[in-house]
Design an enzyme around this catalytic site. Structure first.
Site, PDB file in Angstrom:
ATOM      1  N   ILE B  11      29.956  32.150  38.586  1.00  8.87           N
ATOM      2  CA  ILE B  11      31.580  31.287  37.976  1.00  8.87           C
ATOM      3  C   ILE B  11      33.013  31.506  38.542  1.00  8.87           C
ATOM      4  CG2 ILE B  11      32.599  30.306  36.166  1.00  8.87           C
ATOM      5  CD1 ILE B  11      30.365  31.148  34.351  1.00  8.87           C
ATOM      6  N   SER B  33      38.049  42.653  41.092  1.00  8.42           N
ATOM      7  CA  SER B  33      37.018  42.741  41.304  1.00  8.42           C
ATOM      8  C   SER B  33      36.213  43.707  41.808  1.00  8.42           C
ATOM      9  CB  SER B  33      35.776  41.138  42.055  1.00  8.42           C
ATOM     10  OG  SER B  33      34.807  41.824  41.303  1.00  8.42           O
ATOM     11  N   ARG B  34      35.404  44.696  40.853  1.00  5.92           N
ATOM     12  CA  ARG B  34      34.256  45.004  41.450  1.00  5.92           C
ATOM     13  C   ARG B  34      33.338  45.419  42.634  1.00  5.92           C
ATOM     14  NH1 ARG B  34      31.653  47.757  36.175  1.00  5.92           N
ATOM     15  NH2 ARG B  34      31.876  45.900  35.901  1.00  5.92           N
ATOM     16  N   LYS B  87      36.204  30.670  29.450  1.00  7.87           N
ATOM     17  CA  LYS B  87      35.748  30.305  27.175  1.00  7.87           C
ATOM     18  C   LYS B  87      35.015  31.247  27.255  1.00  7.87           C
ATOM     19  CE  LYS B  87      31.291  28.884  28.370  1.00  7.87           C
ATOM     20  NZ  LYS B  87      29.996  28.936  27.815  1.00  7.87           N
TER      21      LYS B  87
END
Lengths: 304, 304
Positions: B11, B33-34, B87
């Site tokens: 996303i 981020s990993r 969301k």
């Protein structure tokens, strides 16, 4: 002030009727129920008919199971009357919000009662915890559903909440006495293979608090909350009736008004006179969150 | 304004990064981020380290799955930064309330985004419904989980919400466009025998509105909402991208800013500049109520 009581079952007869009889604030002017009655009190089987016929009754107390209660509460509010609700205040948060919004729009008092908060030692427990740092806590709420809800299949139907029907009492005390907000962080829910609501639940909360709810407890019944703090350990037993601090029983200075329901009705009288409402949805939100986040386990079928 | 994006998965790369690249308001100053990265953007694997090293980045957008998102959001707020959430805004209502309270206490903006509300025809649909009487409605939200969440087991773990992960998008549109409050009145939830969250749901709401959510739809995918009113029937298709009134396609007067995520980031810029928050929990409350009130049915095991 005149009041009508709707839903004349075990809780109404055991708790509401004696509390009203002893109250200086209230007169039980009518009952509405399909089956139950109270000797010497005007009786109706239809809520709408009572509301039409008795405009002098300004306050209605609903002692119905959660599922039928919402429509009755809406009917009462739309007839311009104040309403007092047994716990839980709805089968969903949406129902609670609708009732709250309707009461506000019509300028009526609504009181979502949590009877366990009125147990004798809840207020002293809250006062003692106010300046403490919470280190951990545990709730043990284990009772026998066959004893307290004999044959009441509605507790296992959707909306009946299962073991959260008693468990929400513990959560109503927890949210009342803690000096900070508490949040559900995990849940395991045990569902009997033949039922739609859980018979047991193990819950995790923020602040290292946990809970063990079980509806299969035969013999002695347990309703206890233990909270360990930086300045000692508090234990509430018997659903809030007894308080121990570091193992020593605490006693109550003021025992003027004893009993959960007498206190609820006094509070309702105060709310009506002040034109205010009291609808604290924190216990209900914790239950909704447990269903939302809970891992389900299937266990043995349950038969009454 | 400089912004950090946390969680560089599908996303983020498909939606957030292009929206930020095209935005006149934002500069993507860092990612955390990993695994994932964005070419040419400073990269971190540890959120705390990024927050420490880059005090010039005042806004953090979290594109993480719901379960790890809460701790990250708290960390961002406690570091004094504004936060924007994918969301759903939490795995529980309690998480949402805690985030909201923390943001308010620290005077920070928080934006719980509902990207489907920014679909092109949602605002026109809302405008059209504003003066209508709702007679009934139906939501059809059927998609293929294997296509949209390939191998993502977290959607079937507690807190992953199952079919409500897409379904909450429909509920975010419904609550936005209706001219009145809507309440869940019943739910049937289908759980694969080997999973903890539902793969399908049939919901009933007030105002004779119903919904059919299904994650097993192969072939054409359906994201539609139909509302019948006293003055005709509205249909939103393709997740809000297309609008029909009585079968005739409506067109958009203003297409200046196209796309859900460009609109979300413009709104976040407005909120930050105004020092305001936007955290509408109505879609989340409907989901919690569906779990609370839902009847469970067990269906075939699901494997990706």
């Amino acid at each position: 002030m005149k009041l009508a009581l709707v839903g004349i079952g075990k809780i109404a007869l055991d708790q509401h009727v004696p509390a009203l009889a002893a109250s200086p604030d209230w007169e039980l002017a009518a009952t509405v129920s399909r089956n139950g009655r109270v000797d010497g009190v005007e009786h109706w089987t239809d809520l709408a008919a009572m509301l039409d016929a008795r405009p002098d009754i300004r306050v209605v107390s609903l002692c119905l199971p959660p599922v039928p209660r919402f429509d009755a509460a809406m009917q009462v509010l739309e007839a311009g009357r104040f309403v007092m609700l047994e716990k839980p205040p709805g089968t969903t948060l949406g129902e609670c919000h609708d009732l709250q919004d309707t009461a506000e729009r019509l300028g009526l008092s609504i009181f979502a009662t949590w009877h366990s908060r009125e147990a004798a030692m809840v207020a002293p427990a809250k006062a003692w915890l106010a300046d403490k740092i919470i280190k951990r806590g545990h709730i043990t709420w284990r009772e026998d559903v066959r004893k307290w809800h004999p044959g009441q299949d509605w507790v296992f139907e959707p909306g009946g909440m299962g073991v959260f029907d008693p468990g929400i009492n513990a959560l109503s005390i927890l949210t009342e006495i803690l000096p900070m907000a508490v949040r559900l962080t995990g849940a395991e829910l045990e569902y009997p293979a033949n039922r739609q609501t859980p018979i047991a639940a193990r819950l995790q909360f923020s602040q290292a608090i946990s809970a063990d709810f079980d509806w299969r407890q035969e013999g002695p019944q347990t309703w206890s909350i233990e909270i360990e703090t930086d300045q000692g350990t508090l234990a509430l037993h018997d659903g809030g009736a007894r308080l121990e601090i570091d193992g020593t029983a605490a006693t109550l200075a003021d025992t003027a008004l004893a009993g959960e329901y007498p206190r609820l009705y006094r509070r309702m009288a105060d709310l009506v006179r002040a034109g205010r409402s009291d609808m604290d949805l924190r216990p209900m939100t914790l239950v909704a969150d447990a269903f939302l986040l809970g891992a389900r386990q299937i266990t043995h079928p349950f038969h009454f």
